[in-house]
Design an enzyme around this catalytic site. Structure first.
Site, PDB file in Angstrom:
ATOM      1  N   ASP A  15      15.234  15.537  19.642  1.00 12.71           N
ATOM      2  CA  ASP A  15      14.418  16.705  19.302  1.00 12.71           C
ATOM      3  C   ASP A  15      15.147  18.000  19.655  1.00 12.71           C
ATOM      4  O   ASP A  15      15.930  18.038  20.600  1.00 12.71           O
ATOM      5  CB  ASP A  15      13.093  16.604  20.076  1.00 12.71           C
ATOM      6  CG  ASP A  15      12.025  17.509  19.501  1.00 12.71           C
ATOM      7  OD1 ASP A  15      12.230  18.075  18.401  1.00 12.71           O
ATOM      8  OD2 ASP A  15      10.977  17.662  20.154  1.00 12.71           O
ATOM      9  N   HIS A  71      20.518  20.396  12.139  1.00 16.06           N
ATOM     10  CA  HIS A  71      20.541  18.957  11.853  1.00 16.06           C
ATOM     11  C   HIS A  71      21.981  18.447  11.705  1.00 16.06           C
ATOM     12  O   HIS A  71      22.296  17.336  12.131  1.00 16.06           O
ATOM     13  CB  HIS A  71      19.741  18.647  10.577  1.00 16.06           C
ATOM     14  CG  HIS A  71      18.274  18.931  10.736  1.00 16.06           C
ATOM     15  ND1 HIS A  71      17.550  18.521  11.835  1.00 16.06           N
ATOM     16  CD2 HIS A  71      17.386  19.602   9.952  1.00 16.06           C
ATOM     17  CE1 HIS A  71      16.291  18.917  11.713  1.00 16.06           C
ATOM     18  NE2 HIS A  71      16.168  19.591  10.590  1.00 16.06           N
ATOM     19  N   LEU A  98      26.844  -3.828  19.874  1.00 16.27           N
ATOM     20  CA  LEU A  98      25.646  -2.979  19.947  1.00 16.27           C
ATOM     21  C   LEU A  98      24.768  -3.218  18.735  1.00 16.27           C
ATOM     22  O   LEU A  98      25.256  -3.252  17.600  1.00 16.27           O
ATOM     23  CB  LEU A  98      26.069  -1.498  19.968  1.00 16.27           C
ATOM     24  CG  LEU A  98      24.928  -0.484  19.861  1.00 16.27           C
ATOM     25  CD1 LEU A  98      24.098  -0.467  21.144  1.00 16.27           C
ATOM     26  CD2 LEU A  98      25.461   0.908  19.561  1.00 16.27           C
TER      27      LEU A  98
HETATM   28  C1  FPP Z   1      14.358  16.905  15.530  1.00 15.44           C
HETATM   29  O1  FPP Z   1      14.641  18.270  15.643  1.00 15.44           O
HETATM   30  C2  FPP Z   1      15.197  16.241  14.593  1.00 15.44           C
HETATM   31  C3  FPP Z   1      14.804  15.636  13.418  1.00 15.44           C
HETATM   32  C4  FPP Z   1      13.442  15.635  12.889  1.00 15.44           C
HETATM   33  C5  FPP Z   1      15.740  14.962  12.558  1.00 15.44           C
HETATM   34  C6  FPP Z   1      16.724  14.088  13.273  1.00 15.44           C
HETATM   35  C7  FPP Z   1      17.970  14.281  12.608  1.00 15.44           C
HETATM   36  C8  FPP Z   1      19.167  14.356  13.183  1.00 15.44           C
HETATM   37  C9  FPP Z   1      19.427  14.179  14.620  1.00 15.44           C
HETATM   38  C10 FPP Z   1      20.266  14.727  12.319  1.00 15.44           C
HETATM   39  C11 FPP Z   1      21.282  13.741  12.071  1.00 15.44           C
HETATM   40  C12 FPP Z   1      20.955  12.351  11.958  1.00 15.44           C
HETATM   41  C13 FPP Z   1      20.656  11.709  10.816  1.00 15.44           C
HETATM   42  C14 FPP Z   1      20.650  10.253  10.802  1.00 15.44           C
HETATM   43  C15 FPP Z   1      20.359  12.445   9.575  1.00 15.44           C
HETATM   44  P1  FPP Z   1      13.567  19.304  15.120  1.00 15.44           P
HETATM   45  O2  FPP Z   1      13.920  19.674  13.722  1.00 15.44           O
HETATM   46  O3  FPP Z   1      12.199  18.719  15.268  1.00 15.44           O
HETATM   47  O4  FPP Z   1      13.772  20.492  16.078  1.00 15.44           O
HETATM   48  P2  FPP Z   1      12.675  21.569  16.551  1.00 15.44           P
HETATM   49  O5  FPP Z   1      11.597  20.804  17.256  1.00 15.44           O
HETATM   50  O6  FPP Z   1      13.455  22.458  17.461  1.00 15.44           O
HETATM   51  O7  FPP Z   1      12.197  22.272  15.325  1.00 15.44           O
END
Ligand code: FPP
Length: 248
Positions: free
Chosen positions: A32, A49, A143
């Site tokens: 997150d 991201h 893994l």
């Molecule tokens: C949370 O940050 C992240 C996500 C909802 C997406 C997870 C994606 C990745 C870690 C990117 C790369 C990985 C893949 C497999 C595509 P958020 O957007 O909720 O952050 P915020 O809470 O600060 O808005």
């Protein structure tokens, strides 16, 4: 190179006080804070991201080098569809374009990839890329990396209940093991350590069944800043916990 990488991370772990013979069997991560990381730097959420992906890759490498058995990462939840379409599309574009890189890594590191979630609701292009990563790595026994995509813990339980009803199982014969057998990957072991970044204290519908007894570790670090040292810290704190599983 691989042997060297493994040696370095094990030395780092030992220096921190981690017993590398007593690692958690299954670590799951709610990644997150990509958006907040980006906005504090004046970047678009998409850049958050993209940087989040680099960390995603690094943690897989760390887990594999440490000799961890199971790692599950929450990449896209059933609730994430509520985000703007441009952001949703960008996350899936990143996923497709990085799948090949991760498959290569999996081949070189004996990593078995599995995808959990409602894949039938994804575009063919995304589903095919994800299923290819499973197919190409299915015989590896290092893994076990599970990536949760269009995943929700409640959706997983609902899907299991539907299977049970389809099979007309007598409620009097139903037990917990029969529910577990109908989850997306029945052989996924319970989560030992559940990590969440960015300071939030929520479970967010992740692995509801499997993480029922997980030890929770949160850090205020946003996901794109989550480094090997932060990952090792979470394991160190896990090893300090005394797990009782409801007993005394
Ligand atoms: C949370 O940050 C992240 C996500 C909802 C997406 C997870 C994606 C990745 C870690 C990117 C790369 C990985 C893949 C497999 C595509 P958020 O957007 O909720 O952050 P915020 O809470 O600060 O808005």
């Amino acid at each position: 190179m691989l042997a060297q990488r493994r040696k370095i991370i094990k030395e780092k772990a030992t220096a921190l006080g981690i017993d590398t013979n007593l690692l958690p069997n299954h670590i799951a991560v709610i990644m997150d804070g990509n958006g907040r990381w980006a906005s504090t730097k004046g970047f678009s959420r998409i850049i958050g991201h993209k940087n989040g992906y680099d960390v995603f890759h690094n943690i897989i490498e760390n887990a594999s080098d440490l000799g961890l058995k199971h790692l599950t990462l929450y990449a896209f939840s059933t609730e994430n569809w509520k985000r703007p379409k441009t952001e949703v599309n960008s996350i899936f574009n990143i996923m497709v374009s990085v799948a090949q890189r991760e498959i290569r890594f999996a081949h070189e590191n004996n990593v078995k990839v599995r995808i959990i979630g409602r894949l039938n609701e994804l575009d063919n292009r995304v589903r095919d890329a994800l299923l290819r990563s499973e197919e190409e790595t299915k015989n590896y026994d290092g893994l076990q990396l599970s990536v949760a995509v269009n995943y929700g813990g409640r959706a997983e339980l609902l899907d299991a209940v539907k299977k049970i009803m389809d099979e007309k199982i007598d409620p009097d014969n139903l037990d917990e093991s029969m529910i577990k057998e109908r989850l997306y990957y029945p052989d996924m072991p319970d989560v030992d350590l559940l990590i969440r970044t960015s300071g939030e204290m929520r479970w967010s519908n992740f692995l509801i069944w499997q993480a029922a007894y997980a030890e929770f570790y949160t850090t205020t670090v946003n996901w794109p800043d989550f480094k090997t040292e932060d990952f090792l810290q979470s394991i160190y704190h896990y090893q300090l916990r005394h797990r009782r599983f409801g007993a005394l």
